[in-house]
Design a protein around this motif. Structure first.
Motif, PDB file in Angstrom:
ATOM      1  N   PHE A  55       0.850  -1.187   0.000  1.00  0.00           N
ATOM      2  CA  PHE A  55       0.000   0.000   0.000  1.00  0.00           C
ATOM      3  C   PHE A  55       0.887   1.239   0.000  1.00  0.00           C
ATOM      4  CE2 PHE A  55       0.886   0.637   4.470  1.00  0.00           C
ATOM      5  CZ  PHE A  55       0.873  -0.625   5.033  1.00  0.00           C
ATOM      6  N   GLN A  56       0.285   2.339  -0.463  1.00  0.00           N
ATOM      7  CA  GLN A  56       1.025   3.587  -0.609  1.00  0.00           C
ATOM      8  C   GLN A  56       0.213   4.740  -0.046  1.00  0.00           C
ATOM      9  OE1 GLN A  56       4.107   3.551  -1.849  1.00  0.00           O
ATOM     10  NE2 GLN A  56       3.991   1.383  -2.426  1.00  0.00           N
ATOM     11  N   LYS A  57       0.920   5.771   0.415  1.00  0.00           N
ATOM     12  CA  LYS A  57       0.238   6.969   0.899  1.00  0.00           C
ATOM     13  C   LYS A  57      -0.343   7.762  -0.265  1.00  0.00           C
ATOM     14  CE  LYS A  57       3.136   7.607   5.003  1.00  0.00           C
ATOM     15  NZ  LYS A  57       4.071   8.515   5.709  1.00  0.00           N
ATOM     16  N   GLY A  58      -1.507   8.322  -0.009  1.00  0.00           N
ATOM     17  CA  GLY A  58      -2.105   9.243  -0.960  1.00  0.00           C
ATOM     18  C   GLY A  58      -1.774  10.678  -0.575  1.00  0.00           C
ATOM     19  N   ASP A  59      -2.676  11.587  -0.929  1.00  0.00           N
ATOM     20  CA  ASP A  59      -2.412  13.008  -0.712  1.00  0.00           C
ATOM     21  C   ASP A  59      -2.553  13.450   0.736  1.00  0.00           C
ATOM     22  OD1 ASP A  59      -4.250  13.443  -3.750  1.00  0.00           O
ATOM     23  OD2 ASP A  59      -2.075  13.344  -3.491  1.00  0.00           O
ATOM     24  N   ILE A  60      -3.379  12.735   1.510  1.00  0.00           N
ATOM     25  CA  ILE A  60      -3.664  13.186   2.880  1.00  0.00           C
ATOM     26  C   ILE A  60      -3.537  12.029   3.866  1.00  0.00           C
ATOM     27  CG2 ILE A  60      -5.130  15.137   2.185  1.00  0.00           C
ATOM     28  CD1 ILE A  60      -7.562  13.290   2.814  1.00  0.00           C
ATOM     29  N   ALA A  61      -2.418  11.328   3.846  1.00  0.00           N
ATOM     30  CA  ALA A  61      -2.239  10.117   4.648  1.00  0.00           C
ATOM     31  C   ALA A  61      -1.960  10.388   6.125  1.00  0.00           C
ATOM     32  CB  ALA A  61      -1.116   9.282   4.056  1.00  0.00           C
ATOM     33  N   GLU A  62      -1.572  11.592   6.476  1.00  0.00           N
ATOM     34  CA  GLU A  62      -1.182  11.858   7.861  1.00  0.00           C
ATOM     35  C   GLU A  62      -2.348  11.614   8.814  1.00  0.00           C
ATOM     36  OE1 GLU A  62       0.560  15.685   8.457  1.00  0.00           O
ATOM     37  OE2 GLU A  62       0.668  15.461  10.638  1.00  0.00           O
ATOM     38  N   GLY A  63      -2.075  10.814   9.855  1.00  0.00           N
ATOM     39  CA  GLY A  63      -3.108  10.515  10.834  1.00  0.00           C
ATOM     40  C   GLY A  63      -3.932   9.290  10.504  1.00  0.00           C
ATOM     41  N   TYR A  64      -3.587   8.611   9.419  1.00  0.00           N
ATOM     42  CA  TYR A  64      -4.288   7.402   8.993  1.00  0.00           C
ATOM     43  C   TYR A  64      -3.302   6.256   8.821  1.00  0.00           C
ATOM     44  CZ  TYR A  64      -7.945  10.742   7.566  1.00  0.00           C
ATOM     45  OH  TYR A  64      -8.893  11.738   7.527  1.00  0.00           O
TER      46      TYR A  64
END
Lengths: 111, 113
Positions: A55-64
């Motif tokens: 899996f990869q981070k998207g634009d607003i991954a912080e806190g998830y």
């Protein structure tokens, strides 16, 4: 019935608590996505997974955070580090033509 | 960075009037998709356009892809109350993982009976 299921439909949590949102699909799709939608806004990508165990981070991954241990499942955890967690969360998977199929969504309210 | 603009943000029409929403990209696109989200619901895929100048119809809905493949439109003829919802365009995200989409902010259509 083939499709994507998300549970629960509505979720209420106290500030400071982590909460996990469920997403299951039986479409046999490799790629899955988590989006966040705020009132009057489009869809913003939180995390995505092209294949199981990746899996990869998207634009607003912080806190998830997410996991993808099974092809069918892509749960999303909203941690206490997410500053504005109240939102409508949508899970999707990608079909062969590139189109995305969305689950019914989870409305999370944190107070 | 890559941008997709969708206008108008809101459209209020009388039942029977026509409706059009426009989507404009900062980059040339390989394809564009359109989705509809009913109030309280989730986005549902409507169509994908691939060819320059392509026009596709679904009953009262007409979708068009611009000749330069940088813009698209969705036109609804003689709106009905069942057309109420938000219409999103979505374009491929370039520079990232294949298959990711960037969604416009949508056009929210309300229809007065």
């Amino acid at each position: 019935d083939g499709g994507i299921t998300q549970s629960p439909k509505y979720l209420f949590r106290k500030e400071g608590q982590n909460v996990t949102l469920s997403c299951e699909q039986n479409l046999n799709h490799d790629a899955m996505y988590w989006y966040r939608q705020d009132p009057g806004q489009g869809l913003r990508l939180i995390y995505y997974s092209q294949i199981v165990n990746d899996f990869q981070k998207g634009d607003i991954a912080e806190g998830y955070s997410v996991s993808r241990e099974k092809k069918e499942s892509f749960p999303l955890t909203v941690t206490s580090a997410q500053k504005n967690p109240t939102a409508f969360y949508l899970c999707a998977s990608r079909g062969r033509g590139g189109e995305q199929y969305f689950g019914p969504g989870t409305r999370l309210t944190v107070t | 960075g890559q941008q997709v603009m969708q206008i108008p943000q809101y459209q209020h029409v009388q039942e029977g009037e026509d409706f059009t929403t426009y989507c404009n990209s900062s980059t040339t696109l390989s394809n564009i998709q359109w989705y509809k989200q009913r109030p309280g619901g989730h986005p549902v895929f409507l169509i994908q356009l691939v060819k320059s100048g392509e026009v596709k119809k679904q009953k009262r809905l007409t979708f068009q892809f611009g000749e330069a493949k940088k813009n698209s439109s969705l036109h609804i003829t003689a709106t009905q109350t069942t057309d109420v919802g938000t219409y999103f365009c979505a374009v491929p995200f370039y520079g990232g993982s294949q298959g990711n989409l960037i969604f416009g902010k949508g056009t929210k259509l309300s229809v007065k009976p």
